[in-house]
Design an enzyme around this catalytic site. Structure first.
Site, PDB file in Angstrom:
ATOM      1  N   MET A  93       0.802  -1.214   0.000  1.00 28.52           N
ATOM      2  CA  MET A  93       0.000   0.000   0.000  1.00 28.52           C
ATOM      3  C   MET A  93       0.845   1.279   0.000  1.00 28.52           C
ATOM      4  O   MET A  93       0.548   2.236   0.715  1.00 28.52           O
ATOM      5  CB  MET A  93      -0.969  -0.034   1.195  1.00 28.52           C
ATOM      6  CG  MET A  93      -1.865  -1.258   1.198  1.00 28.52           C
ATOM      7  SD  MET A  93      -2.690  -1.611  -0.387  1.00 28.52           S
ATOM      8  CE  MET A  93      -4.241  -0.783  -0.090  1.00 28.52           C
ATOM      9  N   HIS A 112      -4.866  -4.607  -8.686  1.00 29.73           N
ATOM     10  CA  HIS A 112      -5.712  -3.600  -8.042  1.00 29.73           C
ATOM     11  C   HIS A 112      -7.168  -4.060  -8.102  1.00 29.73           C
ATOM     12  O   HIS A 112      -7.625  -4.524  -9.156  1.00 29.73           O
ATOM     13  CB  HIS A 112      -5.525  -2.249  -8.755  1.00 29.73           C
ATOM     14  CG  HIS A 112      -6.296  -1.150  -8.124  1.00 29.73           C
ATOM     15  ND1 HIS A 112      -5.881  -0.523  -6.964  1.00 29.73           N
ATOM     16  CD2 HIS A 112      -7.478  -0.588  -8.459  1.00 29.73           C
ATOM     17  CE1 HIS A 112      -6.776   0.393  -6.624  1.00 29.73           C
ATOM     18  NE2 HIS A 112      -7.752   0.375  -7.508  1.00 29.73           N
TER      19      HIS A 112
HETATM   20  C1  GAR Z   1      -5.920  -7.082  -2.819  1.00 31.75           C
HETATM   21  O1  GAR Z   1      -7.311  -7.041  -2.999  1.00 31.75           O
HETATM   22  C2  GAR Z   1      -5.221  -6.134  -3.777  1.00 31.75           C
HETATM   23  O2  GAR Z   1      -5.866  -6.041  -5.018  1.00 31.75           O
HETATM   24  C3  GAR Z   1      -5.322  -4.829  -3.020  1.00 31.75           C
HETATM   25  O3  GAR Z   1      -5.042  -5.176  -1.701  1.00 31.75           O
HETATM   26  C4  GAR Z   1      -5.543  -6.500  -1.452  1.00 31.75           C
HETATM   27  C5  GAR Z   1      -4.441  -7.289  -0.781  1.00 31.75           C
HETATM   28  O4  GAR Z   1      -4.932  -8.521  -0.339  1.00 31.75           O
HETATM   29  N1  GAR Z   1      -4.367  -3.867  -3.519  1.00 31.75           N
HETATM   30  C6  GAR Z   1      -4.607  -2.567  -3.579  1.00 31.75           C
HETATM   31  O5  GAR Z   1      -5.637  -2.050  -3.186  1.00 31.75           O
HETATM   32  C7  GAR Z   1      -3.487  -1.749  -4.187  1.00 31.75           C
HETATM   33  N2  GAR Z   1      -3.916  -0.415  -4.463  1.00 31.75           N
HETATM   34  P1  GAR Z   1      -3.919  -9.646   0.105  1.00 31.75           P
HETATM   35  O6  GAR Z   1      -2.947  -9.031   1.122  1.00 31.75           O
HETATM   36  O7  GAR Z   1      -4.781 -10.694   0.748  1.00 31.75           O
HETATM   37  O8  GAR Z   1      -3.195 -10.149  -1.107  1.00 31.75           O
END
Ligand code: GAR
Length: 190
Positions: A93, A112
């Site tokens: 993030m 994303h």
């Molecule tokens: C995921 O949904 C990814 O797409 C999002 O964070 C989540 C992480 O989940 N990413 C963003 O929002 C980037 N801007 P995870 O830690 O279980 O993989």
């Protein structure tokens, strides 16, 4: 020696996408060498997942460095010393700065949880729901200096059809866990 792409996964949280990538490598669906997990949150669950999967992890605390440039230089050295060729962002993030963008030009990928260019930035699923849109989605894209603005590699959308946020999140994660490994495999083979 092998010529599989050498990757590092960057994550800040749960790490379910890291898990999907690690699992796809195990089954052979994704031909890559996962050398390192990098996190900006030492207590993130992804660290436990990496340990369990037998993958080295490296945690750093951004506020302990005087600037993004300083910690990215440190990360660059770390990644180069491990022989990393690609950076795969999976719920990391933070914006990537010029040091890593230059060192890994066209070799930083992100996933994303929206159909970009709609709903970039934080809480994309919340933004989607609040907008009243009937379409949600997932995008895999190259990372550039902007916020979720890089060239799109793959995208999958679906209709919300009155489902609540929890149900939409579930569907998004299920799509992510298939789409990310398969898109990386196609990308590495082209
Ligand atoms: C995921 O949904 C990814 O797409 C999002 O964070 C989540 C992480 O989940 N990413 C963003 O929002 C980037 N801007 P995870 O830690 O279980 O993989």
């Amino acid at each position: 020696m092998n010529n599989k792409p050498k990757i590092a996964v960057f994550a800040s949280g749960n790490g379910s996408n890291f898990q999907a990538i690690a699992d796809a490598i195990q089954t052979g669906e994704l031909e890559a060498e996962l050398l390192l997990v990098v996190t900006d949150r030492p207590k993130a669950f992804v660290v436990e997942r990496a340990k369990k999967a037998g993958i080295a992890s490296f945690a750093f605390i951004p506020t302990e460095y005087d600037s993004k440039q300083t910690y990215e230089k440190m990360l660059k050295e770390k990644l180069k010393s491990h022989g990393v060729e690609w950076i795969i962002l999976a719920g990391y993030m933070r914006l990537i700065g010029p040091v890593l963008l230059e060192a890994f030009e066209n070799r930083i990928i992100n996933i994303h949880p929206s159909a970009l260019p709609a709903f970039p930035g934080k809480d994309a699923i919340g933004q989607t729901m609040a907008s009243g849109a009937n379409t949600a989605g997932v995008t895999v894209h190259f990372v550039d200096a902007g916020m979720d603005t890089g060239k799109i590699i793959a995208q999958q959308t679906f209709s919300i059809n009155g489902r609540n946020q929890e149900a939409v999140e579930k569907e998004i994660h299920a799509i992510e866990h298939r789409l990310y490994p398969s898109t990386l495999q196609q990308l590495f083979n082209r």
